[in-house]
Write a protein that holds these residues in place. Structure first.
Motif, mmCIF file in Angstrom:
data_model
loop_
_atom_site.group_PDB
_atom_site.id
_atom_site.type_symbol
_atom_site.label_atom_id
_atom_site.label_comp_id
_atom_site.label_asym_id
_atom_site.label_seq_id
_atom_site.Cartn_x
_atom_site.Cartn_y
_atom_site.Cartn_z
ATOM 1 N N ARG A 177 26.424 -8.440 -1.548
ATOM 2 C CA ARG A 177 26.992 -7.151 -1.939
ATOM 3 C C ARG A 177 25.919 -6.101 -2.190
ATOM 4 N N ALA A 178 24.657 -6.523 -2.199
ATOM 5 C CA ALA A 178 23.585 -5.645 -2.671
ATOM 6 C C ALA A 178 23.497 -4.348 -1.870
ATOM 7 N N GLU A 179 23.551 -4.461 -0.534
ATOM 8 C CA GLU A 179 23.403 -3.242 0.267
ATOM 9 C C GLU A 179 24.554 -2.279 0.026
ATOM 10 N N ARG A 180 25.761 -2.835 -0.072
ATOM 11 C CA ARG A 180 26.929 -1.978 -0.334
ATOM 12 C C ARG A 180 26.786 -1.265 -1.673
ATOM 13 N N VAL A 181 26.267 -2.004 -2.683
ATOM 14 C CA VAL A 181 26.114 -1.398 -4.012
ATOM 15 C C VAL A 181 25.096 -0.253 -3.945
ATOM 16 N N PHE A 182 23.978 -0.492 -3.285
ATOM 17 C CA PHE A 182 22.983 0.590 -3.162
ATOM 18 C C PHE A 182 23.566 1.771 -2.382
ATOM 19 N N ASP A 183 24.235 1.489 -1.259
ATOM 20 C CA ASP A 183 24.809 2.569 -0.445
ATOM 21 C C ASP A 183 25.808 3.382 -1.265
ATOM 22 N N HIS A 184 26.615 2.663 -2.041
ATOM 23 C CA HIS A 184 27.682 3.330 -2.781
ATOM 24 C C HIS A 184 27.136 4.204 -3.902
ATOM 25 N N TYR A 185 26.136 3.673 -4.624
ATOM 26 C CA TYR A 185 25.725 4.373 -5.848
ATOM 27 C C TYR A 185 24.556 5.328 -5.668
ATOM 28 N N LYS A 217 14.189 -14.183 0.416
ATOM 29 C CA LYS A 217 15.472 -13.487 0.554
ATOM 30 C C LYS A 217 15.377 -12.054 0.059
ATOM 31 N N MET A 218 14.634 -11.888 -1.039
ATOM 32 C CA MET A 218 14.564 -10.565 -1.658
ATOM 33 C C MET A 218 13.679 -9.600 -0.878
ATOM 34 N N THR A 219 12.544 -10.081 -0.382
ATOM 35 C CA THR A 219 11.692 -9.147 0.374
ATOM 36 C C THR A 219 12.413 -8.732 1.662
ATOM 37 N N ASP A 220 13.198 -9.644 2.237
ATOM 38 C CA ASP A 220 14.018 -9.268 3.398
ATOM 39 C C ASP A 220 15.056 -8.216 3.010
ATOM 40 N N LEU A 221 15.704 -8.452 1.874
ATOM 41 C CA LEU A 221 16.711 -7.494 1.407
ATOM 42 C C LEU A 221 16.077 -6.120 1.174
ATOM 43 N N ILE A 222 14.904 -6.115 0.522
ATOM 44 C CA ILE A 222 14.256 -4.828 0.229
ATOM 45 C C ILE A 222 13.968 -4.077 1.537
ATOM 46 N N GLU A 223 13.532 -4.822 2.532
ATOM 47 C CA GLU A 223 13.253 -4.199 3.824
ATOM 48 C C GLU A 223 14.525 -3.555 4.398
ATOM 49 N N ARG A 224 15.621 -4.299 4.316
ATOM 50 C CA ARG A 224 16.894 -3.743 4.821
ATOM 51 C C ARG A 224 17.307 -2.515 4.019
ATOM 52 N N LEU A 225 17.106 -2.585 2.700
ATOM 53 C CA LEU A 225 17.480 -1.445 1.855
ATOM 54 C C LEU A 225 16.647 -0.219 2.212
ATOM 55 N N MET A 226 15.360 -0.444 2.445
ATOM 56 C CA MET A 226 14.483 0.689 2.747
ATOM 57 C C MET A 226 14.852 1.297 4.097
ATOM 58 N N LYS A 227 15.235 0.432 5.042
ATOM 59 C CA LYS A 227 15.669 0.937 6.354
ATOM 60 C C LYS A 227 16.905 1.817 6.224
ATOM 61 N N ARG A 228 17.724 1.510 5.218
ATOM 62 C CA ARG A 228 18.938 2.311 5.007
ATOM 63 C C ARG A 228 18.648 3.548 4.168
ATOM 64 N N GLY A 229 17.380 3.794 3.892
ATOM 65 C CA GLY A 229 17.002 5.031 3.204
ATOM 66 C C GLY A 229 16.893 4.914 1.697
ATOM 67 N N HIS A 230 16.973 3.692 1.159
ATOM 68 C CA HIS A 230 16.847 3.544 -0.284
ATOM 69 C C HIS A 230 15.376 3.401 -0.649
ATOM 70 N N LYS A 231 14.994 4.093 -1.720
ATOM 71 C CA LYS A 231 13.600 4.042 -2.138
ATOM 72 C C LYS A 231 13.441 2.909 -3.153
ATOM 73 N N ILE A 232 12.716 1.863 -2.794
ATOM 74 C CA ILE A 232 12.495 0.753 -3.729
ATOM 75 C C ILE A 232 11.051 0.836 -4.212
ATOM 76 N N GLU A 233 10.913 1.056 -5.518
ATOM 77 C CA GLU A 233 9.561 1.253 -6.071
ATOM 78 C C GLU A 233 8.992 -0.013 -6.681
ATOM 79 N N TRP A 234 9.882 -0.914 -7.117
ATOM 80 C CA TRP A 234 9.339 -2.153 -7.669
ATOM 81 C C TRP A 234 10.308 -3.322 -7.476
ATOM 82 N N PHE A 235 9.722 -4.517 -7.510
ATOM 83 C CA PHE A 235 10.451 -5.780 -7.383
ATOM 84 C C PHE A 235 10.027 -6.638 -8.579
ATOM 85 N N ASP A 236 11.015 -6.958 -9.403
ATOM 86 C CA ASP A 236 10.771 -7.747 -10.617
ATOM 87 C C ASP A 236 11.224 -9.189 -10.350
#
Ligand SMILES: *Cc1c(COP(=O)(O)O)cnc(C)c1O
Length: 424
Positions: A177-185, A217-236
């Motif tokens: 659901r992560a990408e949908r949540v980022f896209d939505h909010y 899984k997470m670094t892959d997700l971050i890459e997908r999020l960034m491709k969709r235009g989301h700015k990811i500044e940190w990974f905890d």
């Protein structure tokens, strides 16, 4: 590595005999080694230095102000899970810019407190919480910063009660659901900037594989999020690194975790944060307990000690294993060590519950009334989870630095137990 060693057939904490500490401060007693604590913190900092992480000590594992002040003075930040823990982090001199706040049930009052403090970030666990933090920040005229906690659906292969990153857990947002949540909010929330992603898969994690799998899984997700235009500044990455409960070499040193994780994290356009609790505090503390009585029940032999489940609840809550040994008999601290004459006993406490035990069917050398037992690896989730059940005043805590012992929490009194009721 820790500083609880035998000298002349007697257990020492750094340069002080455990028996002298028990004599001076009474039992049950939590004893922390300053050198061990600092060693673990510095070991994590140097192992992950190539990604220059923000290290936030998980205050819920060991919240004593004096311990937290020591870590803050080393530059350590704090991971808090409640308003009370945030208060403690600030009382310890914690830098708000290095405080992150996780937890599935933050109240409006707690969110306000954190916003007024100016903490670095919230780790946000659900869609409704995203909306609520945005709303509270708007009401206060503040801007909030947060990471979305993602549930990466990996099995940390630890106890069910401390497994937090599987699909069925209450923590975080499912990775699907992560990408949908980022896209939505993203762009929709006016007072909350979502700048990071967070995971915490469980604890204690003894193997390397669950982290590798979750981080990949997470670094892959971050890459997908960034491709969709989301700015990811940190990974905890959270915490959970295991410690030596059953033998001095049971857990992987943090350098091994770093060796496999660093290649996945280097040269990324985002910062890294870590939230270790147990790894820093676990082996830095022992609990000392005096044997009160012995008794036989059917075939079973019981050693009744003065430490109860209210003082150390991990054995009965998590089936947690703590190595236990008399302080006047040397040991290699391996769970299978059994010198001639050893016997199988249950080590139980004074609380009126059959679940009040520290060890079941444990092989120990014969111990007698008055002997002192050391319960190892009790620094994390030891005192922190203690309670007043059975109206037992909570234990004292002592920090040892070389040949000096400092009381860092006095033993509670009977007066302490009734104060909040008298004051109404
Ligand atoms: C408890 C917790 C930690 C610390 O876990 P340890 O096993 O003590 O390292 C880190 N992050 C979060 C979100 C936690 O809940």
């Amino acid at each position: 590595m820790d500083h609880f060693n035998y000298r002349n057939d007697e257990l020492y904490c750094e340069d002080i005999p455990a028996a002298a500490l028990a004599e001076r401060f009474g039992t049950p007693l939590y004893v922390y080694s300053k050198a061990t604590l600092l060693h673990h913190y510095r070991q994590i900092a140097s192992a992950f230095a190539p990604v220059d992480p923000t290290i936030c000590f998980s205050i819920k594992s060991l919240g004593n102000l004096h311990i937290c002040r020591l870590l803050a003075s080393e530059g350590c930040g704090f991971d808090v899970t409640s308003g009370g823990e945030l208060f403690r982090a600030l009382e310890s001199g914690g830098d708000p810019n290095k405080i992150i706040y996780a937890g599935v049930g933050k109240t409006d009052a707690e969110i306000e407190f954190a916003l007024n403090t100016g903490i670095a970030a919230f780790n946000i666990e659900s869609e409704e919480e995203l909306e609520n933090i945005d709303r509270v920040a708007g009401r206060l005229g503040k801007s909030a910063v947060g990471a979305v906690r993602i549930n990466p659906d990996v099995d940390p292969r630890t106890h069910a009660k401390t497994t937090t990153g599987k699909k069925e857990s209450k923590f975080g947002v499912d990775i699907e659901r992560a990408e949908r949540v980022f896209d939505h909010y993203n762009g929709r929330l006016k007072h909350l900037r979502i700048g990071g992603v967070h995971i915490h898969i469980g604890s204690p994690v003894l193997e390397l594989e669950p982290y590798i799998s979750a981080v990949t899984k997470m670094t892959d997700l971050i890459e997908r999020l960034m491709k969709r235009g989301h700015k990811i500044e940190w990974f905890d990455l959270g915490g959970g690194f295991g410690v030596n409960y059953r033998a001095p070499d049971q857990a992987r040193p943090i350098t091994e975790h770093a060796r496999v994780l660093l290649p996945l994290l280097m040269n990324k356009p985002y910062r890294i944060a870590l939230e270790p609790g147990r790894y820093i505090a676990g082996n830095a503390g022992i609990a000392l307990s005096r044997v009160l009585y012995r008794k036989q029940g059917g075939e079973k032999k019981f050693v009744i000690a003065d430490i109860g489940m209210n003082d150390l609840i991990r054995p009965t809550l998590y089936e947690g294993y703590h190595y236990i040994w008399p302080t006047h008999i040397p040991t290699n601290r391996r769970e299978d060590y059994a010198p001639a004459g050893s016997e199988k006993v249950d080590v139980v406490g004074p609380v009126c519950e059959s679940g009040d035990y520290q060890a079941k069917d444990r092989v120990l050398p014969p111990v007698a009334r008055g002997d002192l037992l050391a319960i190892y690896t009790a620094g994390a989730y030891g005192f922190a989870m203690s309670s007043n059940y059975n109206h037992r005043p909570r234990a004292a805590e002592v920090m040892v630095d070389g040949s000096e012992a400092k009381l860092i929490r006095r033993r509670e009194t009977f007066e302490d137990l009734v104060r909040a009721e008298r004051e109404v």
